[in-house]
Design a protein around this motif. Structure first.
Motif, PDB file in Angstrom:
ATOM      1  N   GLY A  29       0.765  -1.086  -0.005  1.00  0.00           N
ATOM      2  CA  GLY A  29       0.036  -0.217   0.033  1.00  0.00           C
ATOM      3  C   GLY A  29       0.961   1.256   0.050  1.00  0.00           C
ATOM      4  O   GLY A  29       1.985   1.109   1.049  1.00  0.00           O
ATOM      5  N   ARG A  35      -2.006   3.348  -5.205  1.00  0.00           N
ATOM      6  CA  ARG A  35      -2.135   2.052  -4.979  1.00  0.00           C
ATOM      7  C   ARG A  35      -0.973   1.321  -5.467  1.00  0.00           C
ATOM      8  O   ARG A  35      -0.694   1.469  -6.759  1.00  0.00           O
ATOM      9  CB  ARG A  35      -3.394   1.299  -5.406  1.00  0.00           C
ATOM     10  CG  ARG A  35      -4.558   2.409  -4.771  1.00  0.00           C
ATOM     11  CD  ARG A  35      -5.797   1.358  -5.277  1.00  0.00           C
ATOM     12  NE  ARG A  35      -6.260   0.392  -4.255  1.00  0.00           N
ATOM     13  CZ  ARG A  35      -7.219  -0.353  -4.603  1.00  0.00           C
ATOM     14  NH1 ARG A  35      -8.308  -0.168  -5.600  1.00  0.00           N
ATOM     15  NH2 ARG A  35      -7.616  -1.323  -3.826  1.00  0.00           N
ATOM     16  N   SER A  38      -0.736  -5.170  -4.883  1.00  0.00           N
ATOM     17  CA  SER A  38      -0.990  -6.027  -3.591  1.00  0.00           C
ATOM     18  C   SER A  38      -1.633  -7.051  -4.260  1.00  0.00           C
ATOM     19  O   SER A  38      -2.319  -7.194  -5.218  1.00  0.00           O
ATOM     20  CB  SER A  38      -1.731  -5.018  -2.704  1.00  0.00           C
ATOM     21  OG  SER A  38      -3.038  -4.619  -3.102  1.00  0.00           O
ATOM     22  N   LEU A  39      -2.167  -7.980  -3.184  1.00  0.00           N
ATOM     23  CA  LEU A  39      -2.958  -9.165  -3.767  1.00  0.00           C
ATOM     24  C   LEU A  39      -4.427  -8.692  -4.034  1.00  0.00           C
ATOM     25  O   LEU A  39      -5.168  -9.064  -4.981  1.00  0.00           O
ATOM     26  CB  LEU A  39      -3.157 -10.213  -2.565  1.00  0.00           C
ATOM     27  CG  LEU A  39      -4.219 -11.150  -2.643  1.00  0.00           C
ATOM     28  CD1 LEU A  39      -3.436 -12.101  -3.930  1.00  0.00           C
ATOM     29  CD2 LEU A  39      -4.201 -12.320  -1.814  1.00  0.00           C
ATOM     30  N   GLU A  40      -5.041  -7.466  -3.266  1.00  0.00           N
ATOM     31  CA  GLU A  40      -6.160  -6.889  -3.551  1.00  0.00           C
ATOM     32  C   GLU A  40      -6.208  -6.426  -5.050  1.00  0.00           C
ATOM     33  O   GLU A  40      -7.217  -6.570  -5.715  1.00  0.00           O
ATOM     34  CB  GLU A  40      -6.466  -5.910  -2.473  1.00  0.00           C
ATOM     35  CG  GLU A  40      -7.808  -5.127  -2.940  1.00  0.00           C
ATOM     36  CD  GLU A  40      -7.917  -3.905  -1.915  1.00  0.00           C
ATOM     37  OE1 GLU A  40      -9.120  -3.154  -2.157  1.00  0.00           O
ATOM     38  OE2 GLU A  40      -7.053  -3.526  -1.115  1.00  0.00           O
ATOM     39  N   THR A  41      -5.153  -5.881  -5.288  1.00  0.00           N
ATOM     40  CA  THR A  41      -5.265  -5.224  -6.744  1.00  0.00           C
ATOM     41  C   THR A  41      -4.835  -6.273  -8.061  1.00  0.00           C
ATOM     42  O   THR A  41      -5.464  -6.114  -9.076  1.00  0.00           O
ATOM     43  CB  THR A  41      -4.347  -3.992  -7.022  1.00  0.00           C
ATOM     44  OG1 THR A  41      -3.035  -4.493  -6.677  1.00  0.00           O
ATOM     45  CG2 THR A  41      -4.790  -2.899  -5.824  1.00  0.00           C
ATOM     46  N   ALA A  43      -5.079  -9.716  -7.660  1.00  0.00           N
ATOM     47  CA  ALA A  43      -6.043 -11.069  -7.621  1.00  0.00           C
ATOM     48  C   ALA A  43      -6.885 -10.990  -8.854  1.00  0.00           C
ATOM     49  O   ALA A  43      -6.702 -12.252  -9.572  1.00  0.00           O
ATOM     50  CB  ALA A  43      -6.452 -11.385  -6.285  1.00  0.00           C
ATOM     51  N   GLN A  71       3.119  -8.887   0.914  1.00  0.00           N
ATOM     52  CA  GLN A  71       2.123  -8.923  -0.374  1.00  0.00           C
ATOM     53  C   GLN A  71       2.926  -9.573  -1.597  1.00  0.00           C
ATOM     54  O   GLN A  71       2.347 -10.038  -2.255  1.00  0.00           O
ATOM     55  CB  GLN A  71       1.880  -7.304  -0.842  1.00  0.00           C
ATOM     56  CG  GLN A  71       1.077  -6.535   0.061  1.00  0.00           C
ATOM     57  CD  GLN A  71      -0.496  -7.384   0.055  1.00  0.00           C
ATOM     58  OE1 GLN A  71      -1.032  -7.867  -0.712  1.00  0.00           O
ATOM     59  NE2 GLN A  71      -1.038  -7.291   1.431  1.00  0.00           N
ATOM     60  N   ARG A  78      -0.397 -16.830  -5.040  1.00  0.00           N
ATOM     61  CA  ARG A  78      -1.830 -16.962  -5.775  1.00  0.00           C
ATOM     62  C   ARG A  78      -1.460 -17.220  -6.928  1.00  0.00           C
ATOM     63  O   ARG A  78      -2.078 -18.093  -7.795  1.00  0.00           O
ATOM     64  CB  ARG A  78      -2.156 -15.535  -5.899  1.00  0.00           C
ATOM     65  CG  ARG A  78      -3.678 -15.463  -6.482  1.00  0.00           C
ATOM     66  CD  ARG A  78      -4.610 -16.521  -5.975  1.00  0.00           C
ATOM     67  NE  ARG A  78      -5.070 -16.148  -4.844  1.00  0.00           N
ATOM     68  CZ  ARG A  78      -5.951 -15.439  -4.118  1.00  0.00           C
ATOM     69  NH1 ARG A  78      -6.718 -14.588  -4.960  1.00  0.00           N
ATOM     70  NH2 ARG A  78      -6.169 -15.067  -2.644  1.00  0.00           N
ATOM     71  N   ARG A 242      -6.499  -4.471 -14.539  1.00  0.00           N
ATOM     72  CA  ARG A 242      -7.588  -4.273 -13.652  1.00  0.00           C
ATOM     73  C   ARG A 242      -8.260  -3.200 -13.845  1.00  0.00           C
ATOM     74  O   ARG A 242      -7.877  -1.956 -14.403  1.00  0.00           O
ATOM     75  CB  ARG A 242      -6.859  -3.971 -12.315  1.00  0.00           C
ATOM     76  CG  ARG A 242      -7.824  -3.975 -11.098  1.00  0.00           C
ATOM     77  CD  ARG A 242      -6.977  -3.472  -9.867  1.00  0.00           C
ATOM     78  NE  ARG A 242      -6.464  -2.324  -9.450  1.00  0.00           N
ATOM     79  CZ  ARG A 242      -7.134  -1.281  -8.949  1.00  0.00           C
ATOM     80  NH1 ARG A 242      -8.276  -1.094  -8.624  1.00  0.00           N
ATOM     81  NH2 ARG A 242      -6.450  -0.106  -9.073  1.00  0.00           N
TER      82      ARG A 242
END
Length: 280
Positions: A29, A35, A38-41, A43, A71, A78, A242
């Protein structure tokens, strides 16, 4: 039906498709207005790339100087989970740099290809900061800090550095470093040159050419030429990205917001410092 056969054959013989995922930037982060990786962005992008039934292989474009070890590990795992689940080969193509956490992620690929001038490695852990004790003294400012827990203010930049605090931090770093080393050994295996191991894990970094020689990378290669040589001249490339939400598009476009400008400036300085370690 004979009339439709040529048309149906074109669909049956769909050319190979390589899904391309770009992993560029500092990992972790970076603040409310920017941003990082990260895994959030990442995945959702990885899921799309691997799940596509027409995808023959997945290519990762890696260009990262590192960042958060958590991360880095989450993203790398993943990638491996999806590769196993969908039985898709993964190749990492290193651009300018895959160092520290960037190299951690690159190791998730089945193969790492570099440019001769790429930077790879930096297998280590770093923690940096500043001490403002003397500055406070000169300004006549008294530092007041109250905690429940004797180590809660560990390495507070406005308090004198204590030897026991530094020792504690280094013990944590050693543990994280070992996790990094174990991952590299697991993924690179016999590719690593045993005689070079004392230097491999000291935090040094090398050019792509030297990285190949010591086993950190498998060879030189550029995305399109390599994939077409393997899968045919008609290979298609599908860039998977993304999608930003409406809020993000509005937020990141709000350049008139003085808070956003201030946060963005500080974040950019921090990012610049990370990249500059590798002459970039």
């Amino acid at each position: 039906m004979a009339i439709l056969d040529p048309i149906l054959d074109r669909f049956r013989k769909r050319p190979p498709t390589v899904s391309v995922v770009t992993l560029r930037g500092v990992i972790g982060g970076l603040g409310p207005t920017r941003r990082g990786l990260s895994l959030e962005t990442v995945a959702p992008v990885l899921e799309t790339a691997f799940k596509d039934k027409h995808t023959t292989a997945v290519a990762l474009i890696v260009n990262s100087p590192g960042g958060s070890p958590v991360q880095s590990d989450l993203i790398a795992r993943r990638i491996r989970d999806l590769a196993a689940e969908h039985e898709k080969p993964v190749t990492a193509f290193v651009e300018d740099v895959a160092a520290s956490g960037g190299y951690w992620i690159a190791c998730a690929a089945d193969e790492i290809l570099v440019n001769p001038a790429s930077i790879v490695g930096s297998i280590g852990v770093v923690s940096a900061g500043f001490g403002f004790v003397e500055a406070l003294d000169k300004l006549g400012v008294e530092r007041r800090i109250h905690t429940a827990g004797s180590r809660k203010a560990l390495l507070d930049p406005f308090s004198p550095e204590r030897e026991e605090d530094v020792s504690y931090l280094k013990a944590v770093q050693v543990e994280l470093h070992q996790l990094f080393i174990d991952w590299v050994r697991k993924r690179r295996g016999d590719n690593l040159k045993a005689e070079e191991e004392p230097e491999l894990f000291e935090g040094k970094f090398w050019t792509g050419t030297r990285g190949i020689a010591i086993g950190l990378a498998d060879g030189e290669g550029e995305l399109r030429s390599v994939m077409r040589a393997r899968h045919g001249d008609k290979t298609r490339f599908r860039q998977v990205e993304r999608r930003r939400s409406l809020f993000e598009r509005l937020r990141f476009g709000a350049s008139a917001d003085p808070v956003a400008i201030g946060e963005g400036t500080l974040t950019a300085i921090g990012e610049r410092a990370v990249w500059s370690r590798f002459g970039l």
